[in-house]
Structures are given as C-alpha cells and as structure tokens.
Design an enzyme around this catalytic site. Structure first.
Site, PDB file in Angstrom:
ATOM      1  N   GLU A  36       0.134 -12.591  -1.102  1.00  0.00           N
ATOM      2  CA  GLU A  36      -1.306 -12.767  -1.296  1.00  0.00           C
ATOM      3  C   GLU A  36      -1.611 -14.128  -1.912  1.00  0.00           C
ATOM      4  O   GLU A  36      -0.766 -14.720  -2.592  1.00  0.00           O
ATOM      5  CB  GLU A  36      -1.854 -11.646  -2.195  1.00  0.00           C
ATOM      6  CG  GLU A  36      -1.696 -10.251  -1.562  1.00  0.00           C
ATOM      7  CD  GLU A  36      -2.295  -9.133  -2.393  1.00  0.00           C
ATOM      8  OE1 GLU A  36      -2.862  -9.416  -3.474  1.00  0.00           O
ATOM      9  OE2 GLU A  36      -2.214  -7.974  -1.955  1.00  0.00           O
ATOM     10  N   LYS A  72       5.075 -11.053   3.697  1.00  0.00           N
ATOM     11  CA  LYS A  72       3.655 -11.317   3.422  1.00  0.00           C
ATOM     12  C   LYS A  72       3.469 -11.485   1.921  1.00  0.00           C
ATOM     13  O   LYS A  72       4.147 -10.814   1.133  1.00  0.00           O
ATOM     14  CB  LYS A  72       2.780 -10.160   3.925  1.00  0.00           C
ATOM     15  CG  LYS A  72       1.292 -10.365   3.652  1.00  0.00           C
ATOM     16  CD  LYS A  72       0.430  -9.317   4.317  1.00  0.00           C
ATOM     17  CE  LYS A  72       0.302  -8.031   3.553  1.00  0.00           C
ATOM     18  NZ  LYS A  72      -0.245  -8.154   2.178  1.00  0.00           N
ATOM     19  N   SER A  79       0.837  -1.200   0.000  1.00  0.00           N
ATOM     20  CA  SER A  79       0.000   0.000   0.000  1.00  0.00           C
ATOM     21  C   SER A  79       0.873   1.252   0.000  1.00  0.00           C
ATOM     22  O   SER A  79       0.359   2.363  -0.142  1.00  0.00           O
ATOM     23  CB  SER A  79      -0.943  -0.002   1.209  1.00  0.00           C
ATOM     24  OG  SER A  79      -0.233  -0.210   2.404  1.00  0.00           O
ATOM     25  N   GLU A 134      -8.957  -9.712   4.525  1.00  0.00           N
ATOM     26  CA  GLU A 134      -9.379  -8.355   4.130  1.00  0.00           C
ATOM     27  C   GLU A 134     -10.752  -8.368   3.457  1.00  0.00           C
ATOM     28  O   GLU A 134     -11.000  -9.155   2.517  1.00  0.00           O
ATOM     29  CB  GLU A 134      -8.331  -7.758   3.175  1.00  0.00           C
ATOM     30  CG  GLU A 134      -8.701  -6.355   2.717  1.00  0.00           C
ATOM     31  CD  GLU A 134      -7.555  -5.572   2.079  1.00  0.00           C
ATOM     32  OE1 GLU A 134      -6.401  -6.056   2.120  1.00  0.00           O
ATOM     33  OE2 GLU A 134      -7.817  -4.481   1.548  1.00  0.00           O
ATOM     34  N   ASP A 174       6.415  -6.741   2.456  1.00  0.00           N
ATOM     35  CA  ASP A 174       5.383  -7.232   1.531  1.00  0.00           C
ATOM     36  C   ASP A 174       6.022  -7.619   0.201  1.00  0.00           C
ATOM     37  O   ASP A 174       6.784  -6.828  -0.376  1.00  0.00           O
ATOM     38  CB  ASP A 174       4.354  -6.114   1.304  1.00  0.00           C
ATOM     39  CG  ASP A 174       2.942  -6.641   1.178  1.00  0.00           C
ATOM     40  OD1 ASP A 174       2.764  -7.876   1.136  1.00  0.00           O
ATOM     41  OD2 ASP A 174       2.014  -5.811   1.139  1.00  0.00           O
TER      42      ASP A 174
HETATM   43  O1  KIV Z   1      -0.368  -3.445   1.824  1.00  0.00           O
HETATM   44  C1  KIV Z   1      -1.088  -3.312   2.834  1.00  0.00           C
HETATM   45  O2  KIV Z   1      -1.160  -2.251   3.457  1.00  0.00           O
HETATM   46  C2  KIV Z   1      -1.871  -4.459   3.265  1.00  0.00           C
HETATM   47  C3  KIV Z   1      -2.831  -4.252   4.386  1.00  0.00           C
HETATM   48  C4  KIV Z   1      -4.097  -3.702   3.867  1.00  0.00           C
HETATM   49  C5  KIV Z   1      -3.045  -5.491   5.152  1.00  0.00           C
HETATM   50  O3  KIV Z   1      -1.763  -5.490   2.699  1.00  0.00           O
END
Ligand code: KIV
Length: 263
Positions: free
Chosen positions: A114, A112, A45, A180, A83
């Site tokens: 998806e 993390k 994000s 989410e 991420d």
């Molecule tokens: O990238 C992000 O901020 C997210 C959150 C919404 C969990 O994946």
C-alpha cells in the site's frame, strides 16, 4: 499458460478488461484457477475474512506466508499476488525486499503493498531484484486508523495527490495498481494517465480491471458490505441450509445410510 506481467501490459494496450479475486486457500484457488480467473490476490483481507480480526492491521508476515503458500499450491495458471502486511515494508526498502522475497519463496509471482510516493523507494528496490510489484492506492485498509471514518478517498484536490502517487508507483516500476474506494471519475482519470494497468474496487467502471474479495462475491460476509460489493451467490444461506439438513438427517436417523457404512 501461466499469466505474467506481460499479459497485463497487453490487456492494458488492447483495452481488454480483466478480473482479480482474492483467495486464501488451496481448494478455492484451484476452483478459481480452473474457472480461468487470471489473478489471485492473497490479500491481507485474510485477517477479516478468515482469521477473525477486526481489520487487516494484525496480519503478520508468518500468516501472509502460510496463506500465500496455500494459494500457490492450488493455482496452476493464475498469477498469485502475495500481500505485504502492515509493518513488513514501511521501515526500509531493505526490509521490504526481505519480506517480499519470503513471499516469492513460498510461491507468490508478485507482491502488493500500500501507499504511493511513500512506498516508491521500496517498490524500486523490489523491482530491481526481479519481483513484480502491484501498488494499492485510495482507501488503503492498513491506514484505517489514520483515515478515521472516511472511506472514500481522492475527492476534490486530493485527486491530484492520488494521481501523483500513481505516477510515482509507475515510475518506480510497479506493473499495476489497485485503486480502492475513490470517485469513479478519478478511477478513469488515473487509468487514462497511466501506461500500467489499474484494478479497481469501488473505483468505477473506468479502470482496466476489477477486483472483489471472494467472501463478498460469494455472499459469505455478513451485512453491511461496502457499496461496491456485488454478491454473485448466497453461500451464507447455502451453508446454513446444508448444515441444518445434516443435523436433521442425523436426528431422524437418515444419516449415515447403508451406503455410507463400512462392512
Ligand atoms: O487485501 C485485499 O483483499 C485487498 C483488496 C481489497 C484489493 O487489498
């Protein structure tokens, strides 16, 4: 003491609710860390909230590494979750591991990604290499093009699919899963079915933890925000007011005052 995956397991067992916030820079990471926030997610994000992209899809590995490194430099005790951006883990488990390793090398304590069953092989590979992996199910922003305008996921029979995805991630070794934009009942159902912790964002009160995007929490993001957002500050107004006071001070000759000058 630094937060580890063992802490999340203990919180799950004790039914102790916890929070995660996104962070994208060292200063904010330091503030959140000192405030006792246990998990800092350097979410993709960053694309929408810092880099000015329309979605998370353009975020690159290079960008993810830069922001993950910055947050890791600011954090002391919080677990830093890097991420994996779109395109960095889908092609093969080997590529997922290679890119996860790059995030860990710059300071991520976990990564993390998806997807559920489709990502399970990559998750297993990273976990075998010693990298803690957080999953992400429900509305997964990297698949926004496939979802179309449909935000809430998992309604009706789709709920069983999401549960199967969650179980696959647990089986592959994930230590937690972000849920989410799914119905609150499904958030509770998946949480009850899992031994690992769930972290909800628009998934109701039944998940083990809750996560918000820091710019949403601080009231920096412009309207409209998703239904699940609760603003705890109004930084848009605070920043605008401070900037206007500065401009007024300069225009009226009040700044710089004698105490701001070198002699
Ligand atoms: O990238 C992000 O901020 C997210 C959150 C919404 C969990 O994946």
């Amino acid at each position: 003491m630094p937060v580890t995956v063992a802490d999340l397991a203990a919180w799950k067992q004790r039914r102790e609710r916890f929070v995660m916030l996104t962070a994208y820079d060292a200063l904010t990471a330091r503030v959140l860390d000192e405030a006792g926030i246990p998990l800092l997610l350097v979410g993709d994000s960053v694309g929408n909230n810092v880099l000015g992209y329309d979605s998370t899809i353009p975020v690159s590995m290079r960008e993810s590494r830069i922001f993950t490194a910055a947050v890791a430099r600011g954090a002391r005790n919080a677990m830093v979750v890097g991420d994996l951006p779109f395109g960095s883990y889908q092609a093969s488990a080997a590529e997922a591991l290679r890119n996860a390793t790059r995030l860990v090398k710059v300071g991520a304590n976990a990564v993390k990604l998806e997807g559920g069953r489709r990502s399970a092989k990559a998750v297993r590979r990273m976990v075998e290499a010693g990298i803690p992996v957080m999953g992400h199910l429900g509305f997964t922003p990297q698949s926004a093009n496939a979802f179309g305008r449909k935000v809430v996921q998992g309604r009706g029979e789709q709920g069983d699919e999401l549960l199967a995805d969650a179980l696959a991630l647990q089986e592959a070794g994930s230590f937690s899963i972000v849920l989410e934009a799914i119905p609150a009942e499904l958030g509770a159902r998946i949480t009850d079915a899992l031994e690992i912790a769930t972290i909800g964002i628009g998934a109701g009160p039944g998940t083990d933890g809750q996560v918000l995007v820091i710019t949403d929490l601080l009231g920096l993001t412009p309207d409209p925000t998703p239904r699940f957002v609760k603003r705890y500050a109004d930084l848009r107004a605070t920043i605008a007011e401070a900037a206007n006071r500065f401009a007024k001070d300069v225009a009226e000759g009040h700044y710089p005052a004698p105490e701001h000058q070198y002699h």
